[in-house]
Write an enzyme that holds these catalytic residues in place. Sequence first.
Site, PDB file in Angstrom:
ATOM      1  N   LYS A 154      52.564  -2.916  37.692  1.00 32.33           N
ATOM      2  CA  LYS A 154      51.098  -2.975  37.698  1.00 32.33           C
ATOM      3  C   LYS A 154      50.570  -2.835  39.128  1.00 32.33           C
ATOM      4  CE  LYS A 154      50.766  -4.187  33.254  1.00 32.33           C
ATOM      5  NZ  LYS A 154      52.194  -4.299  32.926  1.00 32.33           N
ATOM      6  N   ARG A 177      35.676  43.804  45.393  1.00 33.06           N
ATOM      7  CA  ARG A 177      34.525  43.092  45.946  1.00 33.06           C
ATOM      8  C   ARG A 177      33.321  43.232  45.009  1.00 33.06           C
ATOM      9  NH1 ARG A 177      34.696  41.115  50.924  1.00 33.06           N
ATOM     10  NH2 ARG A 177      32.443  40.956  50.840  1.00 33.06           N
ATOM     11  N   HIS A 182      29.737  46.406  57.155  1.00 35.79           N
ATOM     12  CA  HIS A 182      30.424  46.367  58.443  1.00 35.79           C
ATOM     13  C   HIS A 182      31.917  46.165  58.197  1.00 35.79           C
ATOM     14  CE1 HIS A 182      29.483  42.202  57.292  1.00 35.79           C
ATOM     15  NE2 HIS A 182      30.582  41.863  57.938  1.00 35.79           N
ATOM     16  N   ASP A 190      39.962  37.238  34.300  1.00 40.28           N
ATOM     17  CA  ASP A 190      38.591  36.735  34.419  1.00 40.28           C
ATOM     18  C   ASP A 190      38.499  35.422  33.654  1.00 40.28           C
ATOM     19  OD1 ASP A 190      36.019  36.671  35.300  1.00 40.28           O
ATOM     20  OD2 ASP A 190      35.299  38.355  34.111  1.00 40.28           O
ATOM     21  N   ILE A 220      35.506  34.165  31.621  1.00 40.06           N
ATOM     22  CA  ILE A 220      34.788  34.170  30.352  1.00 40.06           C
ATOM     23  C   ILE A 220      34.396  35.591  29.975  1.00 40.06           C
ATOM     24  CG2 ILE A 220      32.770  33.280  29.120  1.00 40.06           C
ATOM     25  CD1 ILE A 220      32.664  31.004  31.154  1.00 40.06           C
ATOM     26  N   LEU A 221      34.527  35.912  28.703  1.00 44.47           N
ATOM     27  CA  LEU A 221      34.151  37.223  28.189  1.00 44.47           C
ATOM     28  C   LEU A 221      32.917  37.054  27.310  1.00 44.47           C
ATOM     29  CD1 LEU A 221      35.390  40.066  28.456  1.00 44.47           C
ATOM     30  CD2 LEU A 221      36.554  39.665  26.280  1.00 44.47           C
ATOM     31  N   SER A 232      29.637  39.527  27.714  1.00 42.32           N
ATOM     32  CA  SER A 232      29.232  40.911  27.441  1.00 42.32           C
ATOM     33  C   SER A 232      30.305  41.903  27.872  1.00 42.32           C
ATOM     34  CB  SER A 232      27.926  41.232  28.177  1.00 42.32           C
ATOM     35  OG  SER A 232      28.150  41.225  29.582  1.00 42.32           O
ATOM     36  N   LYS A 279      30.511  43.105  30.824  1.00 45.29           N
ATOM     37  CA  LYS A 279      29.956  43.991  31.854  1.00 45.29           C
ATOM     38  C   LYS A 279      30.658  43.812  33.200  1.00 45.29           C
ATOM     39  CE  LYS A 279      25.487  45.174  33.994  1.00 45.29           C
ATOM     40  NZ  LYS A 279      25.769  44.766  35.388  1.00 45.29           N
ATOM     41  N   SER A 280      30.759  42.564  33.683  1.00 45.20           N
ATOM     42  CA  SER A 280      31.310  42.340  35.026  1.00 45.20           C
ATOM     43  C   SER A 280      32.786  42.680  35.095  1.00 45.20           C
ATOM     44  CB  SER A 280      31.082  40.892  35.459  1.00 45.20           C
ATOM     45  OG  SER A 280      31.750  39.996  34.585  1.00 45.20           O
TER      46      SER A 280
END
Length: 477
Positions: free
Chosen positions: A96, A374, A380, A400, A402-403, A405, A407-408
């Site tokens: 303990k 990116r 630059h 990734d 979460i799925l 849409s 899109k990302s």
Amino acid sequence: MNFFDKLNQQILQNQSLLFVGLDPNPEMMPTRYESEDIIAGLWEWLQFIISETSDFVCAYKPTLGFYEALGIPGLELLHKTLAAIPSHIPIILDAKHSDLNTSSIFARTVFTQWQVDAITLSPYTGQDHVVPFLVYPDKAVFILCCTSNPGAEALQQYPTKESPLYLQIVKESKNWGTPEQLGLEVGTTNSEVLALIRAVAPERIIMARSIWAEETNLRQILEVGLNTNGDGLLIPVPQDMLGSPELSEEIQSLRAEINQIKTEIIHENSTCSVWFPDVCLLNQHPQQDLILQLYDIDCIMFGNFVQASGAVFPYYIDLRKIISNPQVFNQVLTAYEEILKHLNFDRLAGIPYGSLPTATGLALRLNCPMIFPRKEVKAHGTRRVIEGNFHSGETVVVVDDILISGKSVMEGAEKLESAGLNVNDIVVFIDHEQGVKDRLQQNGYRGHAVLTISEITNTLYQAGRINDEQFLAFTES
């Protein structure tokens, strides 16, 4: 061999869930061992207990306080007792321990010098106190989450019996270590308390304490304490039995009784006639523990939430919090790994920003080079679209979180392909089931998900984490 493998091997070998407390308590010592030299008498008694029980138990649990109370001779007795225990039987030191300042040196002493396999710890100094004990990969800890002491009830039931402190300790401590590192110590004569703890921690080994009272219903204790495999519960040998000259016969009788009840419970569960709190365990999702933990740390929330697309969902997923919970993060990585090990790829790519910690963890786990596209290209420096080293023509698996849409993640995959890389597979943690996997396939990608939102919601509903209204809001959305 780690502690839990050693314990399970002993459970199987001796067909026993019983553990024995090796406590040199002069007040409990049988009169036949009394002598002028109290240490000698206690030593003879402890030797007798070990010799009579080693073929019928799964673990020994010496209580440090009894040895300390006897002074230096008591600590010497502890070392003799530890050495007398057969090496194949795990030792759980009941300490303990609760002092943060001495945790590192004490962990080193008990695990490297005394060679015990596990230790009991108090939870109130938090994860910082537990971590020094978890750095020993083959050892384990048991967190005291509940005690049977009547004087503790006011604290343990605070603030309400529906949401007591001891359950909060269970939920929090599950974030401190994996099921292979961390178990729970539960002292109670109330099977309802044990049932609540088992419902919150279906995957943890529970070391039961103080279950033997006049009204003890062993069947109820086993029904609510055993896990889906019919184990995961350690039962103490009654203290008064340890003073009996016929200890071997009595402990074998108790073992047979427990095994008979256990067999009956497993048989009854095979038809789902026995239900644990809110969950038929035969239908339990393989990732139930992870789903419940994600809910408990607010990675999964229910209400009306506006998504990035502008749509309103009756839930919200925020996986960024997992990086602050190492134990949960470790389980998430393991879940991804189960999918990735069946895929072919040269490099692994995370999609900024949410999945980059996960991708980094997986790269370390799999010893696989990592890159990432990116989100925006800097005006630059190198102005690179893809960060990290790679060669044109290599195959990249995209990770990734979460799925929704798609899109990302598809934009990220297209950036990778624009640099001459091949993308065949996209692996996510949660699929919101909006038909996005079909959309991925139409664009030439195979989609894989650890969990779907319906699996999460069904599991939370079955486990009683969300109510009928929240569940219906999801099903109707």
